[in-house]
Scaffold this motif. Structure first.
Motif, PDB file in Angstrom:
ATOM      1  N   PRO A   1       0.801  -1.231   0.000  1.00 25.80           N
ATOM      2  CA  PRO A   1       0.000   0.000   0.000  1.00 25.80           C
ATOM      3  C   PRO A   1       0.827   1.272   0.000  1.00 25.80           C
ATOM      4  N   ARG A   2       2.133   1.173   0.288  1.00 22.79           N
ATOM      5  CA  ARG A   2       2.997   2.345   0.223  1.00 22.79           C
ATOM      6  C   ARG A   2       3.048   2.910  -1.190  1.00 22.79           C
ATOM      7  N   SER A   3       2.603   2.138  -2.175  1.00 22.86           N
ATOM      8  CA  SER A   3       2.479   2.487  -3.581  1.00 22.86           C
ATOM      9  C   SER A   3       3.030   1.394  -4.467  1.00 22.86           C
TER      10      SER A   3
ATOM     11  N   ARG B   1      -0.658  11.643  -9.469  1.00 28.20           N
ATOM     12  CA  ARG B   1       0.786  11.556  -9.656  1.00 28.20           C
ATOM     13  C   ARG B   1       1.444  12.924  -9.674  1.00 28.20           C
ATOM     14  N   LEU B   2       0.881  13.867 -10.417  1.00 30.19           N
ATOM     15  CA  LEU B   2       1.534  15.171 -10.579  1.00 30.19           C
ATOM     16  C   LEU B   2       1.041  16.205  -9.584  1.00 30.19           C
ATOM     17  N   GLY B   3      -0.167  16.007  -9.049  1.00 26.82           N
ATOM     18  CA  GLY B   3      -0.759  17.023  -8.182  1.00 26.82           C
ATOM     19  C   GLY B   3       0.051  17.374  -6.954  1.00 26.82           C
ATOM     20  N   PRO B   4       0.354  16.392  -6.071  1.00 23.83           N
ATOM     21  CA  PRO B   4       1.097  16.720  -4.849  1.00 23.83           C
ATOM     22  C   PRO B   4       2.461  17.343  -5.118  1.00 23.83           C
TER      23      PRO B   4
ATOM     24  N   THR C   1      -1.924   6.570  -6.611  1.00 22.80           N
ATOM     25  CA  THR C   1      -1.123   5.865  -7.620  1.00 22.80           C
ATOM     26  C   THR C   1      -0.490   4.606  -7.048  1.00 22.80           C
ATOM     27  N   VAL C   2      -1.322   3.762  -6.428  1.00 18.95           N
ATOM     28  CA  VAL C   2      -0.851   2.531  -5.799  1.00 18.95           C
ATOM     29  C   VAL C   2      -0.982   1.347  -6.759  1.00 18.95           C
TER      30      VAL C   2
END
Length: 456
Positions: A286-288, A427-430, A400-401
């Motif tokens: 779940p960390r991705s 993906r790009l937002g943060p 994005t996991v």
């Protein structure tokens, strides 16, 4: 000073007018190219064109390092299609790590890595030499780690499963790139479930996911200290990332192990060693990471909710992982602790947090939660799936996991396109939002009279 740094990044994206817009345009253009390539008949196993919705979904999932899929990666796509997907994953991983590192360097002027990361830190500027160092460092580190992981996986597949050399190398390279870049894509229809009791495969992949999820600044500092045995002060970013990552991993492992221990559809059918191994793998993903060694759709509602939380938090900043990032989560936790104690300022490990950083963390967390809520409500409206499954899929896309309860291929095209957009934003937002918020800070020329509304 800030203007000079901004101009340096602008030179990297001349057509956009700003780094953030250039990055978004670059990723969008790459998705378009990937979609066109995946729509070609040669990209599918049957030699037939793939419809545009499946192609754009797959291209976005690969480039944005998500891992959700509407068609089976190993059976639908030909070798050409799989190579296109692998290239998108590699480009997305290198691009995100480089972008996040450069923007972080621009915002903070230094990562606590002193002169090794930026030769101009004392002048508080970002020069082309710094850009070159970051890019070369990210590429070199990524390739070395991927090669090591690929060698271990390939060797195990040959010796333990009788794979031919070429097939073992192909599978090893694909899954090494996928794991380190936290993409969640696999060539096997059951992801990693066939290797659930194999520590050589699952632990290697889990370590690759964890390493990629720490982020380039943390890996750089760790490598520097191992090489030179430096005993100086650790950067605040590295300390927060390592401590929070370790804590979440332990809590997630314990929670999933307890929740699934007697579940006959997941851990209940295995012996104790395999149960512990599978629970650890499930806590890491779940960390991705997005891969699974037990069926996610058969997990209890309690475990799904725990993974919802872990997916939402994600991995480290300037890493291949998604989510709001562990630093954002940790900083908000420190803000809450300070408020409960009645302290006027927030202190973290001997440092005081600026008000701007606190507002940025809160903004990113609330906007992400808002997007997940809107997406979940929309999917509940257009589908008949349960809230547990829809919420899990929405968080997986936003963070994005790539973990899935299995409903993604069965969603209507409009819902799949909505998840595609959510993956792109997630993906790009943060990354771009965090940099934009920091760089837009400006002093006020005057302040209004204070007033305190009733809270709670």
């Amino acid at each position: 000073m800030r203007r000079g740094a901004w101009r340096t990044l602008r030179r990297l994206t001349p057509a956009s007018g700003s780094p953030a817009r250039g990055v978004v345009a670059g990723f969008a253009a790459t998705i378009i190219v990937g979609t066109v390539l995946l729509m070609l008949p040669v990209a599918s196993e049957r030699g037939e064109p793939t419809d545009i919705v499946a192609s754009v979904f797959t291209a976005t999932s690969a480039l944005c390092l998500t891992g959700l899929a509407v068609v089976d990666t190993g059976t639908h796509w030909s070798t050409f299609g799989e190579v296109v997907i692998l290239a998108l994953v590699q480009a997305g991983g290198l691009g995100i790590m480089t972008l996040a590192s450069l923007l972080g360097l621009l915002v903070s002027r230094r990562f606590g890595l002193r002169m090794e990361l930026t030769a101009q830190s004392e002048t508080r500027s970002l020069q082309l030499g710094d850009v070159r160092k970051v890019v070369v460092g990210v590429i070199s580190l990524s390739i070395v780690i991927e090669i090591v992981v690929a060698v271990v996986l390939s060797t195990r597949l040959m010796l333990g499963y009788g794979y031919r050399f070429g097939d073992a190398m192909y599978s090893g390279v694909f899954h090494a790139v996928s794991a380190f870049n936290n993409s969640g894509l696999a060539l096997y229809s059951d992801s990693m479930m066939r290797f659930v009791d194999d520590p050589w495969i699952t632990l290697t992949i889990a370590c690759a996911v964890l390493t990629g999820g720490l982020g380039f600044p943390v890996l750089f500092e760790l490598g520097r200290r191992l090489r030179r045995r430096h005993r100086g002060r650790w950067s605040l970013h590295t300390k927060i990332t390592l401590i929070t990552t370790g804590a979440l991993l332990v809590v997630g492992f314990a929670f999933i192990a307890v929740s699934e221990w007697d579940n006959e559809r997941t851990l209940g059918v295995f012996g104790v060693p395999t149960k512990l191994l599978a629970a650890f793998f499930a806590a890491v993903m779940p960390r991705s990471g997005g891969l699974n060694s037990i069926d996610t759709g058969d997990m209890t509602a309690t475990s799904l909710l725990a993974q919802d939380v872990l997916m939402f938090i994600g991995g480290g900043s300037a890493s291949t992982a998604g989510g709001i990032k562990v630093t954002t989560f940790a900083l908000l936790a420190f803000v809450i602790i300070a408020e409960l104690r009645g302290e006027p300022t927030v202190h973290v490990m001997g440092r005081r947090l600026s008000d701007g950083v606190q507002r940025q963390a809160l903004t990113i967390a609330l906007l992400s939660a808002g997007l997940i809520t809107v997406t979940t409500m929309t999917l509940l409206t257009v589908t008949d799936f349960s809230l547990d499954a829809v919420l899990f899929e929405s968080i997986s896309a936003m963070a994005t996991v790539g973990l899935s309860t299995g409903i993604t291929p069965h969603l209507p095209p409009t819902a799949q396109l909505l998840l595609t957009l959510l993956m792109f934003i997630g993906r790009l937002g943060p990354v771009t939002l965090g940099a934009a918020l920091a760089l837009r800070e400006r002093p006020r020329r005057y302040e209004r009279p204070k007033e305190r509304p009733i809270v709670g």
